[in-house]
Scaffold this motif. Structure first.
Motif, short mmCIF file in Angstrom:
data_model
loop_
_atom_site.label_atom_id
_atom_site.label_comp_id
_atom_site.label_asym_id
_atom_site.label_seq_id
_atom_site.Cartn_x
_atom_site.Cartn_y
_atom_site.Cartn_z
N HIS A 73 11.89 26.81 34.81
CA HIS A 73 11.70 27.99 34.15
C HIS A 73 11.65 28.12 32.59
O HIS A 73 11.61 29.13 31.91
N ARG A 74 11.23 26.79 32.11
CA ARG A 74 11.02 26.54 30.68
C ARG A 74 9.80 26.45 30.31
O ARG A 74 8.67 26.29 31.30
N ILE A 75 9.33 26.43 29.22
CA ILE A 75 8.05 26.19 28.52
C ILE A 75 8.36 25.02 27.65
O ILE A 75 9.20 25.18 26.68
N GLU A 76 7.34 24.02 27.69
CA GLU A 76 7.67 22.73 26.82
C GLU A 76 6.28 22.47 26.26
O GLU A 76 5.40 23.21 26.25
N ASN A 77 6.33 21.19 25.45
CA ASN A 77 5.13 20.63 24.70
C ASN A 77 4.37 21.84 24.13
O ASN A 77 3.26 22.03 23.72
N ILE A 78 5.43 22.56 23.20
CA ILE A 78 4.86 23.58 22.14
C ILE A 78 4.26 22.73 20.91
O ILE A 78 4.99 21.87 20.34
N ARG A 79 3.05 23.16 20.78
CA ARG A 79 2.54 22.72 19.56
C ARG A 79 2.13 23.72 18.30
O ARG A 79 2.10 24.77 18.67
N ALA A 80 2.29 23.30 17.14
CA ALA A 80 1.85 24.11 15.97
C ALA A 80 0.60 24.95 16.32
O ALA A 80 -0.50 24.24 16.54
N GLY A 81 0.73 26.42 16.21
CA GLY A 81 -0.84 27.20 16.21
C GLY A 81 -0.78 27.62 17.82
O GLY A 81 -1.81 28.37 17.94
N SER A 82 -0.02 27.23 18.69
CA SER A 82 -0.12 27.61 19.97
C SER A 82 0.70 29.09 20.00
O SER A 82 1.36 29.35 19.52
#
Length: 503
Positions: free
Chosen positions: A23-32
Motif C-alpha cells: 500500500h506504499r509508494i517508494e523510490n521517490i525521486r526529485a521532480g517526480s
C-alpha cells in the motif's frame, strides 16, 4: 487513502522511479509526481486539514499538494522529517491555507532533495485537525471540551474483525457496528512529553439502553495494560461526552487500543454504540472521585462476579447484591480528610448491611450502614454513616454487601454515594433554651416531618401565621430495628433504644 492507489505518475516507463510496494509508494525521486484523478474533497464545507503517513531513515523531504496538474495551484506542503528507519511510519499533518471543495485532480509532487529519502503509506484530507496528539492542553480544563483538539475516532490503524460480521464500519465521521469483544487500535499514538496525559473524553451515541456498554483503554495490545474504563450510557442517539481519568499519567508513543464490551460484560449480538471523536488532557484533577462529589454506584472499577450476577448494573444503580458480594472503587480522593458516607439505597424487604473497607474486601473497616425497608426496589432513601477518623489522601475503597438481617437472596439496590465532611460543632446546651441545629451535611430533610420554630417576640408580623422569619430546623426521621418488624418506625422517646438510622 493508500498512496499506492495513484492512477498516473511522472515516469511510468522508468522502473527506477515511483514504485508500488503493497500500500506504499517508494523510490521517490526529485521532480517526480503521482496523480489521483477525481479526488472528492466534499461540497459542503470542504477539507481544512491534511495528513500523511511517511517513513524516512535519512533526511526526509517535502510533498507539494497541487490541483489539476503537476504545476497547478499548491494547496499545501507536507514537510517530512526523519522517522528513524525506512519502515517506521509516522503521521505528518497540516492545516490548509484555505478550504478545498469539489472534485479535483490531485497531484502529489516531490520537488527536490535527496533521491529515495522517504516513502509514503497513506494520506487523508478532512475537516478536522489531523494531529495524532489528540488534545490541545489547556492550563485550566473547561467542560464541555472545545471542539479544537478532538481526534477523529475513524482514524484507527487496525481493528479486530476486518473480515467478519463484527467488522468496525466507518460512516461519515463515526465508527459504527461496534460489537461486544471488538476493538480498534491507533498505532504510535503520541501521549506527549512527561508527565503525559491523565484524562480521556470520548463522544458517543447510543439508543435508550442504559448502560450501553464500556470502552477499555489499553496500551500495546487488546489485552495490554488497562489505563482507563469509560462506561457509555444511553443517549437517545445524541452524541454526548463520557470521561474517565487514567490509572496513571501516560507519556510517549504507544499503540492505543479502544476495546468494546457490552453491558455487564455480556454480548447480545447487537450494536453497542457509536463513537465520533475523543481527546485527552494533562494535569486534570480527578475531581470526579473527590470528596463532596456524588458518584454513581455503577461506576465501580471491579466487582465480585464479573460477567454474571451478582452486582448487575441497572442505570446508575447496582442490583442483585447478595451476601458477601462486593464492588471496588479506585482512586477515591479524600483530600485532607473525610468522615461521612451517604448512599441512596432501596429494598422492599429487611435489607442488610453495607460495609465500607479500605484496600480490599477484607481490608480495614471504615464504617457500616444498615439498609432497611424503603417500600420497593426503586424507592431510594438516603442512608448515612460516620467513618473512622484519619481517612485522607487517595484510596481504593470496597463496598461489601452482607446479609445482617437474614433476608437471603438479593439484599438491596444501591444508586449513588458521596464521601464528605460532616463534623459540625454542637451548640452549647443551655437550660430553658431551644437549640436549633443547622442542616446536617450529607443528609436530606425528612420527607415525613417538617416544623418551624421562632421566639414569639422575634416574629416579624403581629399574627404568627403571617410571619415570614420562622426558623427551619432539621427534622429527623428514624427507623427502629428492635421494635416489631425490622422496618418499623416512629418518633416517640420510648422507642429510642435500638434505633439505627436517621435521615
Amino acid at each position: 487513502m493508500a498512496g499506492s492507489s495513484f492512477a498516473d505518475e511522472s515516469h511510468a516507463g522508468n522502473d527506477s522511479i515511483i514504485k508500488k510496494a503493497d500500500h506504499r509508494i517508494e523510490n521517490i525521486r526529485a521532480g517526480s509526481w503521482v496523480k489521483y484523478p477525481g479526488f472528492d474533497f466534499g461540497e459542503s464545507t470542504g477539507c481544512n486539514y491534511a495528513w500523511v503517513e511517511a517513513a524516512s531513515a535519512r533526511s526526509g523531504g517535502t510533498v507539494e499538494m497541487r490541483l489539476e496538474s503537476p504545476t497547478g495551484p499548491v494547496i499545501g506542503t507536507w514537510s517530512i522529517a526523519p522517522t528513524g528507519s525506512e519502515t517506521t511510519y509516522k503521521p505528518f499533518g497540516l492545516k490548509l491555507p484555505s478550504p478545498v471543495k469539489g472534485v479535483k485532480d490531485l497531484y502529489l509532487v516531490f520537488p527536490g532533495g535527496a533521491d529515495d529519502s522517504f516513502s509514503l503509506s497513506r494520506f487523508r484530507f478532512q475537516r478536522y485537525a489531523p494531529d495524532y496528539r489528540s488534545p490541545v492542553v489547556h492550563p485550566a480544563w473547561q467542560y464541555p471540551v472545545a471542539e479544537q483538539g478532538l481526534f477523529p475516532a475513524i482514524r484507527f490503524s487496525r481493528e479486530s474483525h476486518p473480515d467478519s460480521s463484527k467488522t468496525i464500519e466507518v460512516d461519515d465521521e463515526k465508527i459504527e457496528n461496534i460489537k461486544h469483544g471488538s476493538w480498534v487500535a491507533y498505532t504510535n499514538f503520541d501521549f506527549g512529553a512527561e508527565p503525559g496525559f491523565n484524562f480521556f473524553c470520548v463522544y458517543a451515541a447510543a439508543d435508550d439502553t442504559d448502560p450501553a456498554g464500556t470502552i477499555q483503554l489499553r496500551l500495546g495490545s487488546e489485552t495490554g495494560e488497562l489505563i482507563g474504563t469509560v462506561r457509555i450510557a444511553g443517549t437517545d442517539d445524541v452524541m454526548k461526552p463520557f470521561t474517565t481519568s487514567f490509572s496513571r499519567p501516560v507519556s510517549g508513543a504507544h499503540d492505543l487500543y479502544l476495546c468494546f464490551s457490552g453491558p455487564d460484560g455480556r454480548s447480545s449480538g447487537d450494536d453497542l454504540f457509536e463513537i465520533e471523536h475523543f481527546r485527552m488532557a494533562a494535569g486534570v484533577p480527578n475531581v470526579s472521585k473527590s470528596v463532596q462529589r456524588t458518584l454513581a454506584a455503577s461506576s465501580f472499577d471491579a466487582e465480585s462476579h464479573p460477567g454474571s450476577a451478582p452486582v448487575v448494573v441497572n442505570g446508575d444503580a447496582i442490583t442483585e447484591l447478595t451476601h458477601d458480594s462486593w464492588s471496588r472503587y479506585d482512586g477515591i480522593d479524600f483530600g485532607s480528610g473525610s468522615d461521612l458516607l451517604s448512599i441512596e439505597a432501596a429494598t422492599p424487604g429487611k435489607g442488610g448491611t453495607l460495609e465500607v473497607r479500605a484496600g480490599a474486601k477484607d481490608g480495614p473497616l471504615l464504617g457500616a450502614i444498615d439498609i432497611t425497608h424503603t417500600g420497593s426496589w426503586t424507592l431510594y432513601r438516603p442512608y448515612t454513616t460516620r467513618l473512622k477518623p484519619g481517612l485522607a489522601g487517595v484510596k481504593t475503597v470496597f463496598f461489601r454487601f452482607t446479609d445482617a438481617f437474614g433476608q437471603g437472596g438479593n439484599l438491596y439496590n444501591v444508586k449513588n454515594f458521596t464521601f464528605g465532611k460532616a463534623v459540625q460543632p454542637r451548640p452549647p446546651v443551655t437550660r430553658n433554651r431551644l437549640s436549633v441545629y443547622p442542616p446536617v451535611p450529607g443528609l436530606d430533610p425528612s420527607p415525613y416531618y417538617t416544623f418551624a420554630v421562632q421566639k414569639v417576640a422575634a416574629l416579624n408580623a403581629p399574627k404568627k401565621q403571617d410571619a415570614t422569619n420562622w426558623l427551619q430546623p432539621f427534622a429527623f426521621f428514624t427507623e427502629c430495628k428492635t421494635k416489631g418488624e425490622p422496618f418499623s418506625h416512629g418518633y416517640y422517646s420510648s422507642y429510642i433504644g435500638g434505633w439505627s438510622q436517621t435521615s
